[in-house]
Design a protein around this motif. Sequence first.
Motif, PDB file in Angstrom:
ATOM      1  N   SER A  46       0.844  -1.181   0.000  1.00 24.88           N
ATOM      2  CA  SER A  46       0.000   0.000   0.000  1.00 24.88           C
ATOM      3  C   SER A  46       0.888   1.242   0.000  1.00 24.88           C
ATOM      4  CB  SER A  46      -0.940   0.035   1.218  1.00 24.88           C
ATOM      5  OG  SER A  46      -0.231   0.414   2.387  1.00 24.88           O
ATOM      6  N   VAL A  47       0.361   2.348  -0.576  1.00 21.11           N
ATOM      7  CA  VAL A  47       1.073   3.619  -0.609  1.00 21.11           C
ATOM      8  C   VAL A  47       0.070   4.740  -0.442  1.00 21.11           C
ATOM      9  CG1 VAL A  47       2.562   5.180  -1.929  1.00 21.11           C
ATOM     10  CG2 VAL A  47       2.820   2.702  -2.200  1.00 21.11           C
ATOM     11  N   VAL A  48       0.418   5.738   0.381  1.00 21.02           N
ATOM     12  CA  VAL A  48      -0.333   6.989   0.481  1.00 21.02           C
ATOM     13  C   VAL A  48       0.645   8.108   0.148  1.00 21.02           C
ATOM     14  CG1 VAL A  48      -1.678   8.529   1.945  1.00 21.02           C
ATOM     15  CG2 VAL A  48      -1.829   6.051   2.277  1.00 21.02           C
ATOM     16  N   ALA A  52     -22.258   2.251 -12.335  1.00 25.04           N
ATOM     17  CA  ALA A  52     -21.525   1.098 -12.872  1.00 25.04           C
ATOM     18  C   ALA A  52     -20.025   1.380 -12.828  1.00 25.04           C
ATOM     19  CB  ALA A  52     -21.970   0.815 -14.304  1.00 25.04           C
ATOM     20  N   TRP A  53     -19.253   0.282 -12.880  1.00 26.19           N
ATOM     21  CA  TRP A  53     -17.799   0.383 -12.841  1.00 26.19           C
ATOM     22  C   TRP A  53     -17.232   0.088 -14.215  1.00 26.19           C
ATOM     23  CZ3 TRP A  53     -15.288   1.907  -8.411  1.00 26.19           C
ATOM     24  CH2 TRP A  53     -16.037   1.892  -7.230  1.00 26.19           C
ATOM     25  N   GLN A  54     -16.321   0.952 -14.681  1.00 22.80           N
ATOM     26  CA  GLN A  54     -15.694   0.774 -15.979  1.00 22.80           C
ATOM     27  C   GLN A  54     -14.187   0.587 -15.808  1.00 22.80           C
ATOM     28  OE1 GLN A  54     -16.670   4.013 -18.590  1.00 22.80           O
ATOM     29  NE2 GLN A  54     -18.863   3.601 -18.549  1.00 22.80           N
ATOM     30  N   THR A  55     -13.632  -0.359 -16.549  1.00 16.80           N
ATOM     31  CA  THR A  55     -12.199  -0.616 -16.489  1.00 16.80           C
ATOM     32  C   THR A  55     -11.446   0.458 -17.264  1.00 16.80           C
ATOM     33  OG1 THR A  55     -12.541  -3.004 -16.283  1.00 16.80           O
ATOM     34  CG2 THR A  55     -10.370  -2.265 -17.027  1.00 16.80           C
ATOM     35  N   THR A  56     -10.442   1.065 -16.612  1.00 17.39           N
ATOM     36  CA  THR A  56      -9.639   2.110 -17.253  1.00 17.39           C
ATOM     37  C   THR A  56      -8.179   1.711 -17.411  1.00 17.39           C
ATOM     38  OG1 THR A  56      -9.241   3.187 -15.119  1.00 17.39           O
ATOM     39  CG2 THR A  56     -11.140   3.944 -16.394  1.00 17.39           C
ATOM     40  N   ALA A  57      -7.744   0.671 -16.713  1.00 19.68           N
ATOM     41  CA  ALA A  57      -6.356   0.210 -16.828  1.00 19.68           C
ATOM     42  C   ALA A  57      -6.289  -1.234 -16.388  1.00 19.68           C
ATOM     43  CB  ALA A  57      -5.419   1.072 -15.986  1.00 19.68           C
ATOM     44  N   SER A  58      -5.256  -1.933 -16.842  1.00 18.92           N
ATOM     45  CA  SER A  58      -5.084  -3.349 -16.511  1.00 18.92           C
ATOM     46  C   SER A  58      -3.637  -3.600 -16.090  1.00 18.92           C
ATOM     47  CB  SER A  58      -5.435  -4.231 -17.713  1.00 18.92           C
ATOM     48  OG  SER A  58      -6.790  -4.030 -18.098  1.00 18.92           O
ATOM     49  N   GLN A  59      -3.405  -4.791 -15.542  1.00 16.33           N
ATOM     50  CA  GLN A  59      -2.082  -5.248 -15.117  1.00 16.33           C
ATOM     51  C   GLN A  59      -1.453  -4.317 -14.083  1.00 16.33           C
ATOM     52  OE1 GLN A  59      -0.063  -5.587 -18.928  1.00 16.33           O
ATOM     53  NE2 GLN A  59      -0.674  -7.736 -19.105  1.00 16.33           N
ATOM     54  N   VAL A  60      -2.294  -3.804 -13.187  1.00 15.43           N
ATOM     55  CA  VAL A  60      -1.835  -2.925 -12.116  1.00 15.43           C
ATOM     56  C   VAL A  60      -1.627  -3.755 -10.859  1.00 15.43           C
ATOM     57  CG1 VAL A  60      -2.535  -1.034 -10.583  1.00 15.43           C
ATOM     58  CG2 VAL A  60      -2.876  -0.850 -13.052  1.00 15.43           C
ATOM     59  N   GLY A  61      -0.486  -3.560 -10.197  1.00 13.98           N
ATOM     60  CA  GLY A  61      -0.192  -4.324  -8.991  1.00 13.98           C
ATOM     61  C   GLY A  61      -0.627  -3.648  -7.717  1.00 13.98           C
ATOM     62  N   LEU A  62      -0.761  -2.305  -7.741  1.00 11.31           N
ATOM     63  CA  LEU A  62      -1.121  -1.561  -6.534  1.00 11.31           C
ATOM     64  C   LEU A  62      -1.793  -0.259  -6.930  1.00 11.31           C
ATOM     65  CD1 LEU A  62       1.004  -0.973  -3.370  1.00 11.31           C
ATOM     66  CD2 LEU A  62       0.188   1.015  -4.638  1.00 11.31           C
ATOM     67  N   LEU A  63      -2.859   0.077  -6.224  1.00 14.31           N
ATOM     68  CA  LEU A  63      -3.569   1.337  -6.411  1.00 14.31           C
ATOM     69  C   LEU A  63      -3.319   2.196  -5.177  1.00 14.31           C
ATOM     70  CD1 LEU A  63      -5.649   3.075  -7.998  1.00 14.31           C
ATOM     71  CD2 LEU A  63      -7.462   1.846  -6.764  1.00 14.31           C
ATOM     72  N   ALA A  64      -2.599   3.310  -5.338  1.00 15.15           N
ATOM     73  CA  ALA A  64      -2.220   4.153  -4.212  1.00 15.15           C
ATOM     74  C   ALA A  64      -3.312   5.166  -3.884  1.00 15.15           C
ATOM     75  CB  ALA A  64      -0.912   4.879  -4.520  1.00 15.15           C
ATOM     76  N   ALA A  65      -3.265   5.673  -2.643  1.00 12.41           N
ATOM     77  CA  ALA A  65      -4.154   6.750  -2.208  1.00 12.41           C
ATOM     78  C   ALA A  65      -3.383   8.068  -2.250  1.00 12.41           C
ATOM     79  CB  ALA A  65      -4.654   6.476  -0.791  1.00 12.41           C
ATOM     80  N   GLN A  66      -4.124   9.154  -2.429  1.00 11.37           N
ATOM     81  CA  GLN A  66      -3.519  10.487  -2.416  1.00 11.37           C
ATOM     82  C   GLN A  66      -4.158  11.326  -1.322  1.00 11.37           C
ATOM     83  OE1 GLN A  66      -2.860  12.405  -6.357  1.00 11.37           O
ATOM     84  NE2 GLN A  66      -4.105  10.722  -7.131  1.00 11.37           N
ATOM     85  N   ARG A  67      -3.378  12.263  -0.772  1.00 14.58           N
ATOM     86  CA  ARG A  67      -3.920  13.198   0.203  1.00 14.58           C
ATOM     87  C   ARG A  67      -3.353  14.596  -0.063  1.00 14.58           C
ATOM     88  NH1 ARG A  67      -4.297  13.715   4.942  1.00 14.58           N
ATOM     89  NH2 ARG A  67      -3.850  15.897   4.703  1.00 14.58           N
TER      90      ARG A  67
END
Length: 572
Positions: free
Chosen positions: A351-353, A557-572
């Motif tokens: 995980s990353v923030v 509904a949910w739409q796919t925008t990217a593939s082959q991603v290992g981690l989705l980071a959060a931003q603040r």
Amino acid sequence: MSAQLVAGAGSGRPRLIRTAVAAIGVALLAGCASIPVSGAVHEGDTVEAGEDLGFDFRPQGPEAGDTPSEILSGFIAAGAGPQDNYATARDFLTRDLAKEWNPAAGVLVHGRATSTLADSPTSLSLVVPATGTVDGTGRYDEFADAVQIELPFRFVQENGEWRISQAPNGTVLARAIFDRLFSMRSLYFYDPTFTYLVPDLRWFPSTADAPTRVVEALLAGPTAPLASPVLATAFPDGTSLERQSVTPTNGQAIVELNDEVVQADAVTKQRMQYQLARSLVGGSILSVRISVDGTDLEIPDFANGRAPVVQPLVNPSALVLRDGTFGFLSGGELTPLEGFSDAVAGLDPTSVVFSADQELAAVHGGNAAAYAVARGENPVAVDARPGLVAPDLDGQGYLWTVPADAPQALTATRPGGSPLPIAANWTDASGVVSLAVSRDSTRLLALLTTPDGPRLRVYGIVRDKSAAPTQLSSTWYELIPPTGVPAGATWVSDTTVASLGRAADGSAAVVAQDVGGHRLDTVGDIDDAVALSGGNGLSGLRALTADGDVRVLRGAAWQTTASQVGLLAAQR
């Protein structure tokens, strides 16, 4: 003996005169000194719903010869008529009770049929399957499941007619009626540094005196979880409305305050004006002026760039780790985050923030330790305790960490500094699933496990004079937790959060909710989701699936925008 909450209940005579559409079963009273959230539950007669009402409810008063059941039925219906301080509802009460009954004490909201019990010839009880409450300050709390609440009423004869001699204060409304009679308002208060304006959602009747109620609530201060020292107000102690009416004229609301505000310095006056304007402007109100003794105060606007921040925004692109590169995705192209990509990827993160303002990232490494990564610098280990949940980062540069199985071991640590223990008032928690600090750094979203199931809560963050966090508020917002096994929660905006729960078959459900408002029905379920990341509102909410797809919410509904991603980071 039962009371029917429909037109024509009891005697068959109409109980609601409708000025728009047609009648629906409505309202009843909530608690006495306070609205109850528990109580004895008994079987009773079902109350059916009627037709939909319009936006203006005109209830009818009692009629000669009404029985106690019919009086209760009429009184229930009259709870939907706030005109003239609920004058029609008071007609069903004895003269003494009519003077004492306080309809503004709170609201009990229900979504299903109520029932009645005959305790004696002169007493009835109403059982309400409550789905939420609004207290006397306008704070709304919604329940995950309906809570059965029993409300007692007593009757006497006055001048030969039955009247209610004992009743709880407040009103109870069917959800459909509540949504028409009440509106959600954001009252704004400051973080202790006066850098941010922080919303405190409240609910008020949509009546002509709504602006007055907003100002009175604003002057009274934040609701309990956000009360000082979590949030601050610009108004000096003792500030009050001098004239008990805030009425817009030609789009401008003039707020007449007492002379406490005259002695304030120029910056404080600007903050008061800004706080009022953000809380009041909307609908027919286009601007706000502060007046004392009939004279408007001359208060200049904030200079460019100096106004407090409302709703902090982040980069709208997804921040991800893919194929050993950490950066922003745009149109399918991944741009490495300069000064961070190699250091973050080298930690094999789970995980990353990331904070662009602080040029700092909080990373949960593959070895389960928490690291701080500054631009162009080597990672600094901050917490190596076993079993840590994903760390979070606040606006003062503190990494928030806690072992999943040790909820009372919550700490906040600056890179290179010593960990600060944070007193957390979640004594019922057996575990922590996730933590998320709001972008204004005043609130903590915590997804917890307890012996009674998952809990989703928002706490206020108490800081010392150096802005170091010391404890969480002693009260909190109890939100609706995700269904299934809780997987995580995130801030969607400064007022909205979303949580993720996973079923045993891998299916996942996302729940979005306003903090101090309703659960939102605009978020569809998403199969195989493993993580959520908030953006700038619901349209920026993203989910990562088990096979590496990034999906964005589009409508429901949910739409796919990217593939082959290992981690989705959060931003603040």
